[in-house]
Design an enzyme around this catalytic site. Structure first.
Site, PDB file in Angstrom:
ATOM      1  CB  ALA A  46      -0.942  -0.006   1.205  1.00 16.77           C
ATOM      2  CE1 TYR A 162       2.932 -10.086  -6.768  1.00 14.58           C
ATOM      3  CE2 TYR A 162       2.919 -11.425  -8.743  1.00 14.58           C
ATOM      4  CZ  TYR A 162       2.786 -10.211  -8.135  1.00 14.58           C
ATOM      5  OH  TYR A 162       2.481  -9.107  -8.895  1.00 14.58           O
ATOM      6  CG  ASP A 276       7.994  -2.969 -19.140  1.00 13.68           C
ATOM      7  OD1 ASP A 276       7.456  -3.377 -18.097  1.00 13.68           O
ATOM      8  OD2 ASP A 276       8.080  -1.770 -19.429  1.00 13.68           O
ATOM      9  CG  HIS A 281       0.949  -4.311 -21.865  1.00 12.03           C
ATOM     10  ND1 HIS A 281       0.272  -4.868 -20.807  1.00 12.03           N
ATOM     11  CD2 HIS A 281       1.800  -3.400 -21.321  1.00 12.03           C
ATOM     12  CE1 HIS A 281       0.693  -4.315 -19.675  1.00 12.03           C
ATOM     13  NE2 HIS A 281       1.620  -3.431 -19.967  1.00 12.03           N
ATOM     14  CE  LYS A 367      10.290   1.832 -21.136  1.00 12.29           C
ATOM     15  NZ  LYS A 367       9.207   2.767 -20.752  1.00 12.29           N
ATOM     16  NE  ARG A 377      -0.733   2.669 -38.694  1.00 13.46           N
ATOM     17  CZ  ARG A 377      -1.275   3.850 -38.972  1.00 13.46           C
ATOM     18  NH1 ARG A 377      -1.816   4.056 -40.156  1.00 13.46           N
ATOM     19  NH2 ARG A 377      -1.264   4.829 -38.082  1.00 13.46           N
ATOM     20  CE1 TYR A 409      -6.250   6.833 -39.153  1.00 11.73           C
ATOM     21  CE2 TYR A 409      -6.476   6.919 -36.767  1.00 11.73           C
ATOM     22  CZ  TYR A 409      -5.673   6.873 -37.895  1.00 11.73           C
ATOM     23  OH  TYR A 409      -4.306   6.869 -37.769  1.00 11.73           O
ATOM     24  CG  MET A 410     -11.904   2.639 -43.490  1.00 16.66           C
ATOM     25  SD  MET A 410     -11.066   1.048 -43.278  1.00 16.66           S
ATOM     26  CE  MET A 410     -12.425   0.072 -42.639  1.00 16.66           C
TER      27      MET A 410
END
Length: 523
Positions: A46, A162, A276, A281, A367, A377, A409-410
């Site tokens: 926390a 963990y 990362d 992601h 980065k 895309r 958008y197209m």
């Protein structure tokens, strides 16, 4: 703040948790979160940056919108740092948004009063016994019967702790009986550093909790435009016949930042851009772009299809990878002078199935580049028999801008206004800031915490999904770790290594020259 007293331990007032078990609610009520027992949200770590910058603000916004009820929920912070309740409240106060009215100030004050703090180590029986005592006191005050309450543990911690934390939770902080309550564990990435370490971590957590209790969070799965992907693909007829190798030439999934490691050099150097960003992601986004239509919207049906996509990915070819490291990266005193860690990577993934055979999926992240954005895309093939000779202007593209300036958008070729029959590239544009002016797009963490409370695992990573994801990237990562593959130096503020653009061209991507999408404004 609370501390452990030897007297309370000797008197046994911290409770007996030997026979605690778990049950799960399948309810997905879209209204307020209210069930039989009260809700306790425990944020471990926390006092750290993740908790104060992401977790607590997300909880506050859920409270502010009425998804968490003052008479139902209590929030506990747990960490090693010695703090009082007010100390923690003061630490997070500045991250909860600006107070713009008396009403907002009252809501903020009520939220802060829901927060209590417990100090203890992450491998200490005493600390977690005290935590359980504090949570149990809250449950008793709300007249919750033993076993009916709900406990959500959010691990805003490094993965190295963990196993010990989860063991302490299992030993001391579970519900007492199967009477409708539950205990759920949210764990943050990184889930290991390669296949072996990820499997070790999964095995350790799997011995303590069922898969239905574990919520491996990837905040990209909580982003508005990522969550829109299934709707776009499977609720719109005109996409269905187009979304395949017959019409699509290549697909890029891109993450770009215009700043460097910014004080995170030591942490980043241990992981690099692939661990990362790309392995988690971007690969999660790939799954949603490429998966087949699930049988239903049940979480397991969706996650089954994601796993099938990952299992169809061919081994990555060394010649279809470009790595980079920006100049000045090793100036950070926390980064080794001999670091081989990439701050930029472009990798071509190929899916061996009927829909996507021959279509390159280009995952690109870096980065210290010349712009900040994350987007998907989709580039379509050239028009056969092009009577307008418009090929030089560029191909049709469907672009989903994930951040910033969320939009879809197209890009398409139209007649240029005027007396001449000439063509120009333009777009059909759905920009969220313009179209949905009165709608506040929720932060990813808000949505994912709410999903956890509801028991909806659709937007969380399943164990077998995690394993297959690591199987794809572990060989490449090991070759980087062993120094067999070297990153190419590139200048900060550039597009990255020129070799990456060459790889895109070899993969079939055709860049549009002379066209730039500009987010529309209200003016």
């Amino acid at each position: 703040m609370s501390t452990v007293s030897d007297t309370s331990l000797r008197n046994g007032s911290l409770g007996n948790n030997s026979f605690r078990s778990e049950s799960f609610s399948e309810e997905k009520d879209m209204g307020l979160i209210r069930e039989a027992g009260c809700l306790s949200i425990i944020v471990l770590g926390a006092s750290g940056d993740l908790a104060k910058k992401k977790t607590f603000p997300a909880l506050f916004h859920l409270f502010q919108q009425g998804f968490l009820q003052e008479n139902d929920v209590h929030i506990f912070g747990y960490a090693r740092t010695k703090l009082s309740d007010d100390d923690l409240r003061e630490r997070i106060h500045g991250y909860l948004g600006k107070v713009v009215s008396t009403e907002n100030a009252e809501v903020l004050s009520k939220f802060l009063q829901l927060i209590k703090y417990v100090s203890g180590s992450y491998d200490s029986d005493k600390g977690f016994q005290l935590l359980d005592m504090q949570v149990s006191e809250h449950e008793t005050s709300k007249n919750s019967q033993p076993g009916t309450s709900r406990r959500l543990f959010y691990l805003a911690l490094p993965p190295s702790v963990y196993p010990s934390v989860c063991e302490m939770i299992r030993r001391h902080c579970m519900n007492q009986s199967d009477l409708g309550g539950w205990t759920r564990i949210v764990v943050e990435k990184p889930f290991g550093k390669d296949l072996e370490s990820a499997e070790d971590l999964s095995a350790q957590l799997g011995e303590l909790f069922d898969e239905k209790q574990l919520y491996r969070i990837d905040h990209y799965l909580g982003k508005e435009l990522v969550q829109n992907l299934l709707v776009l693909r499977f609720a719109n007829r005109f996409f269905m016949p187009l979304w395949n190798r017959d019409n699509i030439d290549n697909i890029q999934i891109v993450f770009r930042e215009d700043f460097g490691t910014e004080g995170r050099g030591g942490y980043f150097d241990e992981y690099g851009i692939i661990r990362d960003i790309i392995q988690n992601h971007l690969l999660q986004v790939l799954c949603l772009v490429a998966m087949e239509k699930p049988v239903s919207l049940k979480p397991e049906h969706i996650r089954d299809e994601k796993v099938k996509v990952l299992q169809s990915v061919l081994p990555i070819k060394p010649e279809e990878v470009v790595l980079g490291q920006y100049e000045g990266y090793k100036d950070d005193p926390t980064v080794s002078d001999s670091s081989n860690t990439p701050t930029f990577a472009t990798a071509v993934l190929r899916i061996h199935n009927e829909r996507w055979e021959g279509v390159p999926f280009i995952l690109k992240a870096g980065k210290a580049l010349n712009s900040r954005k994350a987007e998907i895309r989709v580039q379509f093939k050239d028009v056969p028999g092009d009577i307008f000779k418009s090929k030089k202007q560029g191909r049709n593209e469907f672009v989903i801008r994930l951040q910033p300036s969320e939009a879809m958008y197209m890009k398409l070729t139209v007649k240029k206004p005027g007396l001449q029959m000439s063509t120009i590239q333009s777009e059909l544009d759905l920009s969220y800031g313009l179209r949905y002016q009165d709608v506040k797009i929720p932060e990813a963490y808000e949505r994912l915490i709410l999903d956890t409370i509801r028991g909806d695992q659709q937007h969380f990573v399943r164990r077998d999904e995690l394993r297959v994801a690591w199987e794809i990237f572990t060989p490449l990562l090991h070759s980087i770790d062993e120094g067999q593959v070297k990153p190419i130096s590139y200048k900060p503020g550039s597009r990255g290594p020129a070799e990456a653009d060459e790889l895109l061209a070899k993969a079939g991507y055709v860049q549009t020259h002379g066209y730039i999408w500009i987010p529309p404004t209200l003016a």
